[in-house]
Design a protein around this motif. Structure first.
Motif, PDB file in Angstrom:
ATOM      1  N   ASP A 120       1.052  -1.344  -0.038  1.00  0.00           N
ATOM      2  CA  ASP A 120      -0.158  -0.007   0.015  1.00  0.00           C
ATOM      3  C   ASP A 120       0.950   1.464   0.281  1.00  0.00           C
ATOM      4  O   ASP A 120       0.582   2.343  -0.706  1.00  0.00           O
ATOM      5  N   ILE A 121       1.884   1.199   0.683  1.00  0.00           N
ATOM      6  CA  ILE A 121       2.888   2.286   0.707  1.00  0.00           C
ATOM      7  C   ILE A 121       3.609   2.476  -0.557  1.00  0.00           C
ATOM      8  O   ILE A 121       3.689   3.667  -0.982  1.00  0.00           O
ATOM      9  N   ILE A 122       3.891   1.413  -1.095  1.00  0.00           N
ATOM     10  CA  ILE A 122       4.778   1.668  -2.351  1.00  0.00           C
ATOM     11  C   ILE A 122       3.651   2.234  -3.443  1.00  0.00           C
ATOM     12  O   ILE A 122       4.072   3.261  -4.211  1.00  0.00           O
ATOM     13  N   ALA A 123       2.454   1.624  -3.275  1.00  0.00           N
ATOM     14  CA  ALA A 123       1.411   2.268  -4.214  1.00  0.00           C
ATOM     15  C   ALA A 123       1.113   3.644  -4.201  1.00  0.00           C
ATOM     16  O   ALA A 123       1.023   4.328  -5.094  1.00  0.00           O
ATOM     17  N   MET A 124       1.154   4.253  -3.008  1.00  0.00           N
ATOM     18  CA  MET A 124       1.008   5.564  -2.763  1.00  0.00           C
ATOM     19  C   MET A 124       1.980   6.287  -3.088  1.00  0.00           C
ATOM     20  O   MET A 124       1.828   7.575  -3.883  1.00  0.00           O
ATOM     21  N   VAL A 125       3.286   5.919  -2.870  1.00  0.00           N
ATOM     22  CA  VAL A 125       4.379   6.720  -3.329  1.00  0.00           C
ATOM     23  C   VAL A 125       4.454   6.752  -4.909  1.00  0.00           C
ATOM     24  O   VAL A 125       4.795   8.000  -5.407  1.00  0.00           O
ATOM     25  N   GLN A 126       4.008   5.577  -5.526  1.00  0.00           N
ATOM     26  CA  GLN A 126       4.004   5.816  -7.038  1.00  0.00           C
ATOM     27  C   GLN A 126       3.002   6.706  -7.289  1.00  0.00           C
ATOM     28  O   GLN A 126       3.134   7.483  -8.485  1.00  0.00           O
ATOM     29  N   THR A 127       1.794   6.721  -6.793  1.00  0.00           N
ATOM     30  CA  THR A 127       0.968   7.786  -7.332  1.00  0.00           C
ATOM     31  C   THR A 127       1.248   9.062  -7.008  1.00  0.00           C
ATOM     32  O   THR A 127       1.281  10.033  -7.870  1.00  0.00           O
ATOM     33  N   LEU A 128       2.197   9.224  -5.945  1.00  0.00           N
ATOM     34  CA  LEU A 128       2.541  10.578  -5.615  1.00  0.00           C
ATOM     35  C   LEU A 128       3.673  11.260  -6.797  1.00  0.00           C
ATOM     36  O   LEU A 128       3.794  12.278  -7.043  1.00  0.00           O
ATOM     37  N   LYS A 175      17.974  16.056  -1.948  1.00  0.00           N
ATOM     38  CA  LYS A 175      16.848  16.664  -2.146  1.00  0.00           C
ATOM     39  C   LYS A 175      16.916  17.926  -2.728  1.00  0.00           C
ATOM     40  O   LYS A 175      17.555  18.622  -2.898  1.00  0.00           O
ATOM     41  N   GLU A 176      15.732  18.145  -3.440  1.00  0.00           N
ATOM     42  CA  GLU A 176      15.495  19.469  -4.134  1.00  0.00           C
ATOM     43  C   GLU A 176      15.329  20.711  -3.271  1.00  0.00           C
ATOM     44  O   GLU A 176      15.872  21.644  -3.497  1.00  0.00           O
ATOM     45  N   SER A 177      14.784  20.441  -2.050  1.00  0.00           N
ATOM     46  CA  SER A 177      14.494  21.540  -1.151  1.00  0.00           C
ATOM     47  C   SER A 177      14.724  20.676   0.235  1.00  0.00           C
ATOM     48  O   SER A 177      14.483  19.581   0.399  1.00  0.00           O
ATOM     49  N   PRO A 178      15.272  21.730   1.189  1.00  0.00           N
ATOM     50  CA  PRO A 178      15.623  21.065   2.499  1.00  0.00           C
ATOM     51  C   PRO A 178      14.252  20.854   3.184  1.00  0.00           C
ATOM     52  O   PRO A 178      14.329  20.005   4.123  1.00  0.00           O
ATOM     53  N   LEU A 179      13.194  21.149   2.762  1.00  0.00           N
ATOM     54  CA  LEU A 179      11.926  21.072   3.444  1.00  0.00           C
ATOM     55  C   LEU A 179      11.348  19.708   2.894  1.00  0.00           C
ATOM     56  O   LEU A 179      10.470  19.231   3.737  1.00  0.00           O
ATOM     57  N   ASP A 180      11.867  18.963   1.668  1.00  0.00           N
ATOM     58  CA  ASP A 180      11.259  17.852   1.363  1.00  0.00           C
ATOM     59  C   ASP A 180      11.523  16.624   2.341  1.00  0.00           C
ATOM     60  O   ASP A 180      12.386  16.735   2.884  1.00  0.00           O
ATOM     61  N   PHE A 181      10.568  15.805   2.496  1.00  0.00           N
ATOM     62  CA  PHE A 181      10.664  14.732   3.363  1.00  0.00           C
ATOM     63  C   PHE A 181      10.893  13.344   2.855  1.00  0.00           C
ATOM     64  O   PHE A 181      10.021  13.141   1.517  1.00  0.00           O
ATOM     65  N   VAL A 182      11.080  12.219   3.430  1.00  0.00           N
ATOM     66  CA  VAL A 182      11.419  11.228   2.840  1.00  0.00           C
ATOM     67  C   VAL A 182      10.143  10.157   2.862  1.00  0.00           C
ATOM     68  O   VAL A 182       9.450  10.186   3.751  1.00  0.00           O
ATOM     69  N   LEU A 183       9.854   9.677   1.870  1.00  0.00           N
ATOM     70  CA  LEU A 183       8.865   8.783   1.676  1.00  0.00           C
ATOM     71  C   LEU A 183       9.214   7.433   1.685  1.00  0.00           C
ATOM     72  O   LEU A 183       8.743   6.629   2.017  1.00  0.00           O
ATOM     73  N   TRP A 184      10.442   7.293   0.766  1.00  0.00           N
ATOM     74  CA  TRP A 184      10.877   5.805   0.762  1.00  0.00           C
ATOM     75  C   TRP A 184      12.332   6.132   1.007  1.00  0.00           C
ATOM     76  O   TRP A 184      13.115   6.857   0.525  1.00  0.00           O
ATOM     77  N   LYS A 185      12.816   5.172   1.809  1.00  0.00           N
ATOM     78  CA  LYS A 185      14.345   5.423   2.184  1.00  0.00           C
ATOM     79  C   LYS A 185      15.100   4.376   1.843  1.00  0.00           C
ATOM     80  O   LYS A 185      15.008   2.950   2.126  1.00  0.00           O
ATOM     81  N   ALA A 186      16.004   4.410   1.127  1.00  0.00           N
ATOM     82  CA  ALA A 186      17.104   3.445   0.444  1.00  0.00           C
ATOM     83  C   ALA A 186      17.694   2.857   1.720  1.00  0.00           C
ATOM     84  O   ALA A 186      18.119   3.237   2.642  1.00  0.00           O
ATOM     85  N   ALA A 187      17.846   1.372   1.676  1.00  0.00           N
ATOM     86  CA  ALA A 187      18.132   0.645   2.430  1.00  0.00           C
ATOM     87  C   ALA A 187      20.061   0.726   2.487  1.00  0.00           C
ATOM     88  O   ALA A 187      20.486   0.568   1.457  1.00  0.00           O
ATOM     89  N   LYS A 188      20.676   0.710   3.866  1.00  0.00           N
ATOM     90  CA  LYS A 188      21.932   0.535   3.813  1.00  0.00           C
ATOM     91  C   LYS A 188      22.228  -0.976   3.829  1.00  0.00           C
ATOM     92  O   LYS A 188      21.451  -1.769   4.115  1.00  0.00           O
ATOM     93  N   GLU A 189      23.515  -1.389   3.536  1.00  0.00           N
ATOM     94  CA  GLU A 189      24.048  -2.660   3.717  1.00  0.00           C
ATOM     95  C   GLU A 189      23.485  -3.377   4.765  1.00  0.00           C
ATOM     96  O   GLU A 189      23.700  -2.937   5.681  1.00  0.00           O
ATOM     97  N   GLN A 195      11.760  -4.776  -1.356  1.00  0.00           N
ATOM     98  CA  GLN A 195      12.002  -4.358  -2.984  1.00  0.00           C
ATOM     99  C   GLN A 195      10.981  -3.285  -3.344  1.00  0.00           C
ATOM    100  O   GLN A 195       9.898  -3.610  -3.044  1.00  0.00           O
ATOM    101  N   SER A 196      11.428  -2.360  -4.160  1.00  0.00           N
ATOM    102  CA  SER A 196      10.645  -1.311  -4.586  1.00  0.00           C
ATOM    103  C   SER A 196      11.190  -1.134  -6.035  1.00  0.00           C
ATOM    104  O   SER A 196      12.216  -1.134  -6.685  1.00  0.00           O
ATOM    105  N   PRO A 197      10.051  -0.246  -6.690  1.00  0.00           N
ATOM    106  CA  PRO A 197      10.621   0.211  -7.869  1.00  0.00           C
ATOM    107  C   PRO A 197      12.031   1.083  -7.839  1.00  0.00           C
ATOM    108  O   PRO A 197      12.605   1.381  -8.945  1.00  0.00           O
TER     109      PRO A 197
END
Length: 462
Positions: A120-128, A175-189, A195-197
């Motif tokens: 559901d989360i990935i779907a919403m991020v895709q929509t955004l 980030k494009e702007s410092p105000l932007d906040f993270v929706l999906w966070k890349a995993a560290k090792e 998995q996501s797009p």
RNA sequence: GGCGAGUUGGCAGAGCGGUGAUGCAACAGAUUGCAAAUCUGUAUUAGGCCGGUUCGACUCCGGUGCUCGCCUCCA
């Protein structure tokens, strides 16, 4: 007519649910990396009171409270403990449920977990992203484009220009702007990830609530609640996400509980001045804690201290002293009584529990007078007291179970009873010196004796 | 600095433009072998401060002091 204070409009408003008679409510729950403290308890009890009251008044309530079971703190704590994220969160969720049960907090109807709603989360991020409200950055993160959302800041009166001016210097340059906040966070090792797009990663904090509330309650629902530190940025960001993705109003009524304070400072993890629920319950009857939290209006700050808990106990003692020995009757609520009317008026006014409590105390006075005079009305008053208290999850114990409730390390009931028998014999022999000695001895251990026509009653008073 | 909340009697804590909630504590009386609980009563125990509106303000308006929360993970 029920009135609710809406954080969005900063005013009390008549409450009308979207679907007549059926209320949909979402409350931000706990990030399960540690035990719950009294601040958490306040939010739990607050929305439990509200849910119980709404139901008692004939509304249906679909109550959803999420569990954040993946985030930085959880991952870090699990690593520190040398355990898996799953093991840590399972333990903390179990502990949370125990704490809630102790405080007579009913379980929400649904408790969605972030890790169970990744799709559901990935779907919403895709929509955004598709709508231009989000972008995948070069570092594998996906960010929300705050300045694209025209009404950003409407919940907490923030102005984007000022936020930008006050923004901290960013280490993160993706980030494009410092105000932007993270929706999906890349995993560290080696980190827990899905998995996501945009590559392996995990959800940001804010998006889970937008996705899960939509999944559980729909795109627009009635009430969204949470603790005092959530309006900004969390709820502001939820609004931005949900309204941008769904194209319609997210929530009609925003409700926020006030902070629990210790020595005039907010109880919080970062200040380290918190008391866990289970530690407090080692020394206090759970209902005392619940009463304490209900004795102040939910939006006001409440001061946690030894004294304030002692006072809550004294007040609750008065209720149970009145109930003790009262004729038992059906705790059938008389909805037409003055007491009910006043109680409902108080609760209908933005859940004014202190005012509702005053009604209960008036009932205590009537009950005590009726008891003293041996009137039949005593049973009626006792029933009303129990019934009204029950609407908000109070006064449901057997009086003696409450009054004799032992904290850790206190003298046992058996030992007390034995001393009472000995004292009875002494009194029969007019050996008042011995009798008083026993009274004093028990008093030192916090046990008070009450001699009455039916024999000797006792209760703990500490 | 921006945004928001609060400021009530010894303490906690509500409502309300005029009849001074409620609880704890205190004091007096009743009750008790002594107590506890309970009842009755008490208070010359309030409304941060300065102005204004009003016949009248704790309650409305303006200003000001102080406290607290959010603005960074935190309920």
């Amino acid at each position: 007519m029920l009135q609710i204070y809406n954080t969005l409009t900063k005013s009390k408003q008549p409450f009308t649910p979207i679907n007549p008679g059926q209320i949909r409510m979402y409350v931000c729950g706990i990030t399960v990396y540690d035990l719950c403290h009294i601040g958490h308890a306040r939010v739990m009890v607050c929305f439990d009171l509200i849910t119980r009251y709404l139901r008692a008044r004939g509304w249906g309530v679909d109550y959803v409270r999420n569990i954040t079971d993946v985030d930085d703190k959880i991952i870090r704590r699990a690593a520190e403990n040398g355990e898996s994220v799953d093991d840590l969160t399972a333990r903390m969720i179990a502990a949370m449920h125990e704490d809630e049960a102790a405080l007579s907090v009913l379980r929400p109807d649904q408790e969605p977990r972030a890790t169970r709603h990744i799709d559901d989360i990935i779907a919403m991020v895709q929509t955004l992203i598709a709508k231009g409200f989000a972008y995948a950055a070069t570092n594998g993160d996906v960010y929300y484009r705050v300045e694209k959302f025209a009404s950003y800041g409407k919940l907490t009166n923030k102005v984007v220009e000022e936020l930008r001016a006050g923004a901290r210097v960013e280490v993160e340059t993706a980030k494009e702007s410092p105000l932007d906040f993270v929706l999906w966070k890349a995993a560290k090792e080696g980190e827990l990830s899905w998995q996501s797009p945009w590559g392996d990663g995990r959800p940001g904090w804010h998006i889970e609530c937008s996705a899960m509330s939509k999944c559980c309650l729909g795109e627009t629902f009635d009430i969204h609640g949470g603790g005092p530190d959530l309006p900004f940025p969390h709820h502001e960001n939820e609004i931005a996400q949900s309204e941008a993705a769904n194209g319609q109003t997210y929530v009609n009524y925003w409700m926020h509980a006030g902070p629990v304070r210790v020595n005039a400072e907010k109880m919080s993890k970062s200040l380290g001045n918190f008391f866990t629920i289970r530690d407090v319950l080692k020394e206090h009857n759970p209902e005392v804690v619940r009463y304490f939290l209900a004795s102040v209006h939910y939006r006001s700050h409440i001061d946690y201290s030894v004294d304030s808990l002692r006072e809550a106990k004294a007040a609750l003692d008065r209720f149970y002293q009145a109930l003790e020995g009262a004729p038992a009757g059906e705790a059938q609520l008389d909805e037409q009584s003055d007491y009910s009317t006043r109680f409902f008026e108080a609760m209908d006014d933005d859940f004014n529990t202190p005012r509702a409590m005053a009604v209960l105390f008036d009932l205590v006075g009537e009950l005590n007078r009726a008891k003293a005079e041996g009137l039949e009305t005593a049973a009626y008053y006792a029933a009303q007291l129990r019934a009204l208290g029950g609407l908000i999850g109070l006064l449901q114990q057997e009086p003696n179970a409450y009054l004799q409730h032992a904290a850790d390390g206190e003298i046992s009931a058996e030992a007390i009873e034995a001393l009472i028998v000995e004292r009875k014999e002494a009194r029969a022999a007019k050996d008042f010196a011995r009798s008083d000695e026993i009274r004093d001895q028990l008093a030192e251990q916090g046990v008070v004796l009450k001699d009455g026509p039916e024999g000797t009653q006792w209760y703990r008073d500490q």
